[in-house]
Design an enzyme around this catalytic site. Sequence first.
Site, PDB file in Angstrom:
ATOM      1  N   ARG A   1       7.030 -15.980 -30.963  1.00 49.90           N
ATOM      2  CA  ARG A   1       5.688 -15.617 -31.422  1.00 49.90           C
ATOM      3  C   ARG A   1       5.577 -14.097 -31.435  1.00 49.90           C
ATOM      4  NH1 ARG A   1       5.333 -20.033 -33.280  1.00 49.90           N
ATOM      5  NH2 ARG A   1       3.800 -21.632 -32.784  1.00 49.90           N
TER       6      ARG A   1
ATOM      7  N   GLU B   1      -0.226 -12.294 -38.398  1.00 55.07           N
ATOM      8  CA  GLU B   1       0.487 -12.868 -39.547  1.00 55.07           C
ATOM      9  C   GLU B   1      -0.536 -13.202 -40.611  1.00 55.07           C
ATOM     10  OE1 GLU B   1       2.878 -16.139 -38.218  1.00 55.07           O
ATOM     11  OE2 GLU B   1       4.092 -14.868 -36.955  1.00 55.07           O
TER      12      GLU B   1
ATOM     13  N   VAL C   1       5.396 -27.089 -32.982  1.00 52.46           N
ATOM     14  CA  VAL C   1       5.817 -27.268 -31.596  1.00 52.46           C
ATOM     15  C   VAL C   1       4.991 -26.341 -30.715  1.00 52.46           C
ATOM     16  CG1 VAL C   1       7.738 -25.613 -31.752  1.00 52.46           C
ATOM     17  CG2 VAL C   1       7.811 -27.406 -30.057  1.00 52.46           C
TER      18      VAL C   1
ATOM     19  N   HIS D   1       7.494 -16.007 -41.068  1.00 48.40           N
ATOM     20  CA  HIS D   1       7.360 -17.184 -40.198  1.00 48.40           C
ATOM     21  C   HIS D   1       7.857 -18.460 -40.913  1.00 48.40           C
ATOM     22  CE1 HIS D   1       4.912 -18.907 -36.594  1.00 48.40           C
ATOM     23  NE2 HIS D   1       5.946 -19.671 -36.873  1.00 48.40           N
ATOM     24  N   ILE D   2       9.150 -18.426 -41.209  1.00 45.10           N
ATOM     25  CA  ILE D   2       9.748 -19.549 -41.939  1.00 45.10           C
ATOM     26  C   ILE D   2      10.694 -20.350 -41.045  1.00 45.10           C
ATOM     27  CG2 ILE D   2       9.510 -18.618 -44.284  1.00 45.10           C
ATOM     28  CD1 ILE D   2      12.497 -17.677 -43.969  1.00 45.10           C
TER      29      ILE D   2
ATOM     30  N   ILE E   1      15.237 -25.219 -28.737  1.00 44.76           N
ATOM     31  CA  ILE E   1      15.629 -24.326 -29.837  1.00 44.76           C
ATOM     32  C   ILE E   1      16.689 -23.334 -29.362  1.00 44.76           C
ATOM     33  CG2 ILE E   1      14.784 -22.548 -31.438  1.00 44.76           C
ATOM     34  CD1 ILE E   1      12.123 -24.166 -31.572  1.00 44.76           C
TER      35      ILE E   1
ATOM     36  N   SER F   1       8.745 -20.342 -25.436  1.00 43.53           N
ATOM     37  CA  SER F   1       7.360 -20.624 -25.809  1.00 43.53           C
ATOM     38  C   SER F   1       6.474 -19.550 -25.184  1.00 43.53           C
ATOM     39  CB  SER F   1       6.945 -22.023 -25.386  1.00 43.53           C
ATOM     40  OG  SER F   1       7.240 -22.202 -24.037  1.00 43.53           O
TER      41      SER F   1
HETATM   42  C1  DGY Z   1       5.814 -24.076 -34.617  1.00 42.82           C
HETATM   43  O1  DGY Z   1       6.058 -25.256 -34.865  1.00 42.82           O
HETATM   44  O2  DGY Z   1       5.222 -23.719 -33.597  1.00 42.82           O
HETATM   45  C2  DGY Z   1       6.224 -23.088 -35.636  1.00 42.82           C
HETATM   46  O3  DGY Z   1       6.284 -21.815 -35.140  1.00 42.82           O
HETATM   47  C3  DGY Z   1       5.298 -23.141 -36.800  1.00 42.82           C
HETATM   48  O4  DGY Z   1       4.124 -22.531 -36.488  1.00 42.82           O
END
Ligand code: DGY
Length: 349
Positions: free
Chosen positions: A266, A295, A104, A314-315, A186, A238
């Site tokens: 992020r 990362e 995304v 980053h899961i 989200i 974002s």
């Molecule tokens: C996204 O979809 O942006 C997640 O953070 C995977 O990188």
Amino acid sequence: MALISLHIGLRCTEYIYREAGKDILEMAKPLVFVTRVPPPQGMKLIEDSCTTRAMREDRFITREEMLEGVVGVEGILCHPPDKVDKVVLDAAGPSLKGVSTMSVGLEHIDLTECRKRGISVGYTPNVLTDATAETTVSLLLATSRRLKEAFSAVVDGGWGSWENGLYLCGKTLLESTVGIVGLGRIGLAIAKRLQPFGVKKLLYSGNSRKEWEEEVGAEFVSFERLLQESDFVIACCSINKENVGLFNKSAFSKMKKSAIFINTSRGVLVHQDDLYDALKSGTIMAAGLDVTSPEPLPRDHPLHSLKNCVITPHIGSATVYARNAMADLAARNLIAGLKGEVLPSPVPQ
Ligand code: DGY
């Protein structure tokens, strides 16, 4: 029937020779570069329609490999942090028709440059919303209920002390104020999942008021007010040029000493040295991070030494369901772009 594949330069063309009519059916499949192989059903979709040049090792691709891999391709399937900037677009050359990211997040793609060159860009929102919200809640609970220390205690011999009944006691969501930085898809999904824990007040900040705030009874407030009043501060916005380093010394100093900070957005949103100081000095109570900068975060990074900092690799979207859905959508975006068709999920213009 014999299948002969001819590689002409970087283009690959398949010829099918049919014994029966001795006819030769030429099927030219577009060449695409895949920076990291997606789950099988997505990869199969791509391979059925495209000739693939793919990075198959389980690691991040280097810049050199990226620049080499894209030469002469018609499509690119990528992920953050694989940068698709002007240099990469130049390296790909005029054959490039479509970029599809299995994410995304779009910060790794130069959207303006793609638009200028008429290159389609697709991404995978929505299908990872629930998975990312689950990860955020998991990380919040792991941090607030001190699971990092608890797991260590079990193997390190620390299990058993009572400490006046306060052994490994953490912080509850009950009657708390939760501040969400970025009430997008989200953020909303996180808010919905946290409400049943007995949260008293939901605050959110961002660029604009969201019409869906009523769904969760959230109040739109300034970033400062959110920091000052929240027991839990969750970053799930974002990333853009304006919010890089948003969580710095000044931001942490405005938070409650008992506050817990969670980041599933992020890593660059956070000034990590300032976060380390804030956690070490007790300016805030704890942090849970699913994203870092860089990362992977180096194994000797000071944040790892803190028991009040829980870090996951980053899961956010890492459920089998979400990853398959992302791969499927990314593959369909890629293929539609190559055919000049409307993408199932184009980036917003
Ligand atoms: C996204 O979809 O942006 C997640 O953070 C995977 O990188």
